[in-house]
Design an enzyme around this catalytic site. Structure first.
Site, short mmCIF file in Angstrom:
data_model
loop_
_atom_site.label_atom_id
_atom_site.label_comp_id
_atom_site.label_asym_id
_atom_site.label_seq_id
_atom_site.Cartn_x
_atom_site.Cartn_y
_atom_site.Cartn_z
N ASP A 153 3.80 -5.63 -7.81
CA ASP A 153 3.07 -6.70 -7.12
C ASP A 153 3.65 -8.05 -7.53
O ASP A 153 2.91 -9.00 -7.80
CB ASP A 153 1.55 -6.63 -7.40
N HIS A 187 -2.22 -1.54 -5.94
CA HIS A 187 -2.57 -2.10 -7.25
C HIS A 187 -3.98 -1.76 -7.74
O HIS A 187 -4.83 -2.64 -7.88
CB HIS A 187 -2.33 -3.61 -7.30
N GLY A 231 -1.80 -14.13 -8.83
CA GLY A 231 -0.51 -13.45 -8.80
C GLY A 231 0.44 -13.85 -9.91
O GLY A 231 0.40 -14.97 -10.41
N HIS A 266 6.47 -9.45 -3.22
CA HIS A 266 6.34 -10.61 -2.32
C HIS A 266 7.62 -11.43 -2.42
O HIS A 266 7.89 -12.03 -3.45
CB HIS A 266 5.13 -11.45 -2.71
N LEU A 267 8.42 -11.40 -1.36
CA LEU A 267 9.68 -12.16 -1.37
C LEU A 267 9.50 -13.53 -0.70
O LEU A 267 10.43 -14.33 -0.69
CB LEU A 267 10.79 -11.36 -0.69
N ASP A 270 -1.77 -6.81 2.83
CA ASP A 270 -1.84 -7.14 1.40
C ASP A 270 -2.05 -8.63 1.14
O ASP A 270 -1.46 -9.48 1.79
CB ASP A 270 -0.59 -6.68 0.66
ZN LIG Z 1 -2.55 -7.27 -3.11
#
Ligand SMILES: [Zn+2]
Length: 460
Positions: A334, A234, A353, A64-65, A154
């Site tokens: 992730d 994941h 996260g 995730h950027l 996602d």
């Molecule tokens: Zn995810």
């Protein structure tokens, strides 16, 4: 300068089944020659890789950027810096941004900004549904034309099976894999950690394994029905691994990935370090206590909150077994950065996260290779050629003529992951203060070294 001579390293290129001490000559951004005692023109730089592993540039297909719209958490510049420090030459960014990556214009924006500001290659995953709302398909053909390499919602999961079926059919037409975050909302509801002993003890709402397994089963059926390539993201639960193993035996075009936190930690970690090291952490402590006392953290530490959640010890074992027997072909992080102020709240309210780009190589080495669960070449394949094949990327090998994306790492370097030395904009990792074993020493993208770290002295 995009030419370089790497000398004396152990070159491991699983795609070509090559594993030998050799030199690698890079000319004009491409792999030119691999062999013994190579020489290069004087103007070309030389990197002594003796004692190190030289492999195709690592690929993380689940990152995730946070661009566009969430640049307080991460940017293309900081996220790709973290990637380079972790040894990654390519990442795939997830589309659950603000706005979501569900139009060709947003894909173009990210690709343009990544070309300007990114220090490693950035590939884009597009959304399955408009706004990741799970109600109406995103324009998948237009996204493909704009350059996406996969579709996924996602962070969310399409609940409507018919919509997911149509997504698979479109994806197949455009030869795109469908990546799925497997979560059944009706089973998971507002669960915040694995449903089991520790959720009961801690008084936190449970996220049952079945909430993942039901969707893995659904995805297997849809992959079989449509012939689309479906990739389960994941994986965290033992039942998911068993389903995948059985489906793959039947030739269903299904695949899966695992993240280091799910095969290192368990739900006992949410009860604090003391409980973790006394129970599920016992099998790890010989690794992390080599030179230091075990890392400490309080109970309800939100850096142990992720989606899917950390599960029980038997799930962790099943993920390790799935990686060992080839059921799970891809390793990824992730990487999910969040600001301090978002994580510094009660466990229930914190976002799911953790960051992961800088620790995943070491944790994979520690849990898979140093423990002899899988070979070094197998681990490298799960970080290189396997994700490249899944996404049809022309990456992941050191074949002559290939893009010179190369990672050089020291599998035995011991180091401590330090908050002050992270490349990410966010600090939400559970692994700060951990003594890790294995570290990237050079990340080479298109023949250029983008991040080199001095090997730390080993503190005792
Ligand atoms: Zn995810």
């Amino acid at each position: 300068m995009n030419s370089l001579l790497l000398t004396g390293g152990r070159v491991v290129d699983p795609a070509n089944q090559f594993d030998s001490i050799a030199d690698v000559l890079i000319l004009d951004g491409r792999i030119s020659t691999i062999g013994k005692n190579l020489s290069a023109p004087k103007e070309i730089g030389c990197f002594n890789a003796t004692g190190k592993i030289v492999c195709p540039g690592l690929i993380d297909l689940h990152v995730h950027l946070r661009e566009p719209g969430q640049t307080s958490k991460e940017t293309l510049a900081t996220g790709t810096t973290a990637a380079a420090r972790g040894g990654f030459t390519s990442v795939v960014c997830m589309p659950n941004t603000s706005p979501a990556i569900d139009t060709a214009g947003t894909v173009a924006l990210i690709r343009e900004r990544a070309a300007q500001q990114g220090v490693v290659n950035v590939f884009v995953a597009g959304a399955i549904s408009k706004g990741i709302a799970g109600e109406e398909l995103a324009p998948i053909g237009g996204l493909k034309r704009a350059g996406i390499v996969a579709i996924t919602d996602d962070g969310h999961c399409v609940q409507n099976n018919e919509l997911m079926r149509r997504a698979c059919e479109y994806a197949k037409m455009f030869n795109l894999p469908v990546m799925d975050h497997c979560q059944d909302y009706s089973l998971v509801t507002d669960g915040v950690m694995h449903e089991g002993y520790w959720s009961t003890v801690l008084g936190l709402r449970g996220w049952p394994s079945a909430g993942e397994e039901v969707i893995v089963a659904r995805d297997i059926l849809l992959a079989e029905l449509t012939g689309a390539r479906v990739h389960c993201q994941h994986l965290s639960a033992a039942g998911s691994v068993a389903l995948l193993r059985e489906a793959k035996k039947r030739g269903v075009p299904i695949s899966g990935e695992a993240c280091p936190h799910h095969f290192t930690l368990t739900d006992a970690a949410v009860a604090g370090s003391e409980k973790f090291w006394a129970t599920d952490g016992k099998s790890l402590s010989s690794l992390v206590t080599r030179h230091a006392s075990p890392p400490e953290w309080p109970k309800y530490d939100t850096n142990f909150k992720m989606n899917p959640p950390l599960r029980a010890a038997r799930d962790r074992e099943a993920i390790l077994e799935g990686l060992a027997d080839g059921t799970i072909e891809v390793l990824c992080s992730d990487h999910a950065p969040h600001c301090d102020y978002e994580k510094e709240v009660e466990f229930d309210y914190a976002p799911f996260g953790i960051t992961g780009l800088e620790t995943e190589l070491a944790l994979a080495l520690m849990q898979l290779v140093h423990t002899k669960q899988i070979s070094l070449a197998d681990m490298i394949a799960k970080f290189t050629i396997n994700p490249a094949r899944l996404l049809n990327l022309n990456k992941g090998t050191l074949s002559v003529g290939a893009d010179a994306d190369v990672t050089v790492f020291d599998p035995d370097c011991e180091w401590t992951f330090d908050k002050n030395a992270t490349g990410s904009k966010s600090l939400n990792s559970p692994f700060y203060g951990w003594r890790l074993r294995g570290k990237a020493v050079a990340t080479i993208v298109g023949g250029r070294r983008v991040s080199v770290e001095r090997r730390e002295a080993v503190a005792v």
